[in-house]
Write a protein that holds these residues in place. Structure first.
Motif, PDB file in Angstrom:
ATOM      1  N   GLU A  16      38.172 -24.237  83.732  1.00  0.00           N
ATOM      2  CA  GLU A  16      36.826 -24.498  83.235  1.00  0.00           C
ATOM      3  C   GLU A  16      36.559 -25.997  83.122  1.00  0.00           C
ATOM      4  O   GLU A  16      35.461 -26.471  83.444  1.00  0.00           O
ATOM      5  N   ILE A  17      37.545 -26.745  82.677  1.00  0.00           N
ATOM      6  CA  ILE A  17      37.370 -28.202  82.599  1.00  0.00           C
ATOM      7  C   ILE A  17      37.199 -28.783  83.992  1.00  0.00           C
ATOM      8  O   ILE A  17      36.322 -29.636  84.226  1.00  0.00           O
ATOM      9  N   PHE A  24      29.628 -32.026  86.974  1.00  0.00           N
ATOM     10  CA  PHE A  24      28.907 -33.136  86.356  1.00  0.00           C
ATOM     11  C   PHE A  24      29.065 -34.414  87.185  1.00  0.00           C
ATOM     12  O   PHE A  24      28.070 -35.103  87.487  1.00  0.00           O
ATOM     13  N   LEU A  25      30.280 -34.742  87.564  1.00  0.00           N
ATOM     14  CA  LEU A  25      30.503 -35.970  88.329  1.00  0.00           C
ATOM     15  C   LEU A  25      29.885 -35.883  89.722  1.00  0.00           C
ATOM     16  O   LEU A  25      29.400 -36.883  90.260  1.00  0.00           O
ATOM     17  N   PHE A 107      35.544 -33.853  74.735  1.00  0.00           N
ATOM     18  CA  PHE A 107      34.805 -35.081  75.004  1.00  0.00           C
ATOM     19  C   PHE A 107      33.431 -34.728  75.569  1.00  0.00           C
ATOM     20  O   PHE A 107      33.218 -33.658  76.134  1.00  0.00           O
ATOM     21  N   GLY A 108      32.505 -35.650  75.408  1.00  0.00           N
ATOM     22  CA  GLY A 108      31.170 -35.476  75.962  1.00  0.00           C
ATOM     23  C   GLY A 108      31.127 -35.993  77.384  1.00  0.00           C
ATOM     24  O   GLY A 108      31.813 -36.960  77.722  1.00  0.00           O
ATOM     25  N   PRO A 109      30.346 -35.379  78.247  1.00  0.00           N
ATOM     26  CA  PRO A 109      30.290 -35.815  79.649  1.00  0.00           C
ATOM     27  C   PRO A 109      29.809 -37.250  79.807  1.00  0.00           C
ATOM     28  O   PRO A 109      30.262 -37.960  80.705  1.00  0.00           O
ATOM     29  N   ARG A 110      28.910 -37.689  78.912  1.00  0.00           N
ATOM     30  CA  ARG A 110      28.409 -39.058  79.034  1.00  0.00           C
ATOM     31  C   ARG A 110      29.496 -40.084  78.710  1.00  0.00           C
ATOM     32  O   ARG A 110      29.559 -41.157  79.309  1.00  0.00           O
ATOM     33  N   VAL A 116      34.555 -43.720  83.343  1.00  0.00           N
ATOM     34  CA  VAL A 116      34.813 -43.703  84.779  1.00  0.00           C
ATOM     35  C   VAL A 116      34.130 -44.885  85.460  1.00  0.00           C
ATOM     36  O   VAL A 116      34.747 -45.612  86.258  1.00  0.00           O
ATOM     37  N   ARG A 117      32.864 -45.104  85.157  1.00  0.00           N
ATOM     38  CA  ARG A 117      32.135 -46.204  85.793  1.00  0.00           C
ATOM     39  C   ARG A 117      32.708 -47.560  85.404  1.00  0.00           C
ATOM     40  O   ARG A 117      32.821 -48.468  86.247  1.00  0.00           O
TER      41      ARG A 117
END
Length: 238
Positions: A16-17, A24-25, A107-110, A116-117
């Motif tokens: 699921e992760i 999302f990415l 963790f939140g996706p944002r 990552v960025r």
């Protein structure tokens, strides 16, 4: 997918992760490749060259710390660790092994995207340069890529694989006290038992071999209630 999209390899045994993070990415313009364990990761690396790894530390089979150490030995591709809330020790060890940053689950996706960025920006502003992986100390040269030890006279020092891994730990962290637990993490990961005395045996063997070429050098000292210390200064050589 944009032609210059960055590739991210997610290594996590939680389907699921992998799905949620991957979707999302992908929406954010990244090319995403997924693997559920170290074996899947190795297979993926035969097909793609990731710009960044997202690596879960709790994995079946080869654990994340071992994979992190292996990836860092192979290059400088950024590594973002995923850790559980209470795994502070693993986070510290992971960072010492060469991971660049971490995110704590849940963790939140944002937050993940921001990290990552940021890591990709740092990697772009500091392009990796070919670095020598030969290190000299006292009258010895340790070649991490060739996995061999030689003297300044060119004689090869016969060492086992386990002895070489141990010596590499000291060479990469000279004049620093290393506990038995740290050494076990760096050389054997979680396969070590809680009362594993392998480190003491290997240190004794390495000492004898170094002493045979450099008598009286006392290169590896025992620090009471601390661990072991490589006393010599270490430098990189061509």
């Amino acid at each position: 997918m944009e032609p210059d999209a960055k590739t991210i390899l997610i290594v996590d045994d939680d389907h699921e992760i992998r799905r949620l993070v991957g979707e999302f990415l992908s929406r954010e313009g990244f090319e995403v490749v997924s693997a559920q364990d170290g074996r899947d990761m190795d297979a993926a690396l035969e097909r793609v060259q990731p710009d960044l790894f997202i690596l879960d530390l709790m994995l079946p089979g080869e654990d994340g710390l071992s994979i992190c150490r292996r990836l860092r030995a192979q290059g400088n591709t950024p590594i973002l660790m995923l850790t559980a809330k209470g795994d502070e020790t693993d986070r510290v060890v992971g960072l010492e092994l060469g991971a660049d940053d971490y995110v704590v689950k849940p963790f939140g996706p944002r937050e993940l995207l921001a990290r990552v960025r940021a890591m990709l920006r740092r990697a772009a502003s500091n392009p990796s340069q070919p670095m020598s992986r030969r290190f000299a100390f006292d009258r010895f040269i340790v070649d991490l890529d060739a996995r061999q030890v030689e003297t300044d006279d060119g004689d090869l020092v016969s060492v086992t694989s386990a002895e070489f891994d141990l010596l590499s730990c000291f060479v990469l962290r000279p004049r620093r006290v290393l506990s038995r637990d740290q050494i076990l993490d760096w050389t054997r990961g979680r396969s070590a038992g809680p009362f594993d005395r392998t480190v003491d045996i290997l240190v004794s063997r390495i000492r004898k071999k170094l002493e045979s070429y450099s008598p009286g050098s006392s290169l590896i000292n025992t620090v009471r209630n601390g661990g072991y210390l490589l006393t010599a200064s270490v430098r990189q050589v061509a």
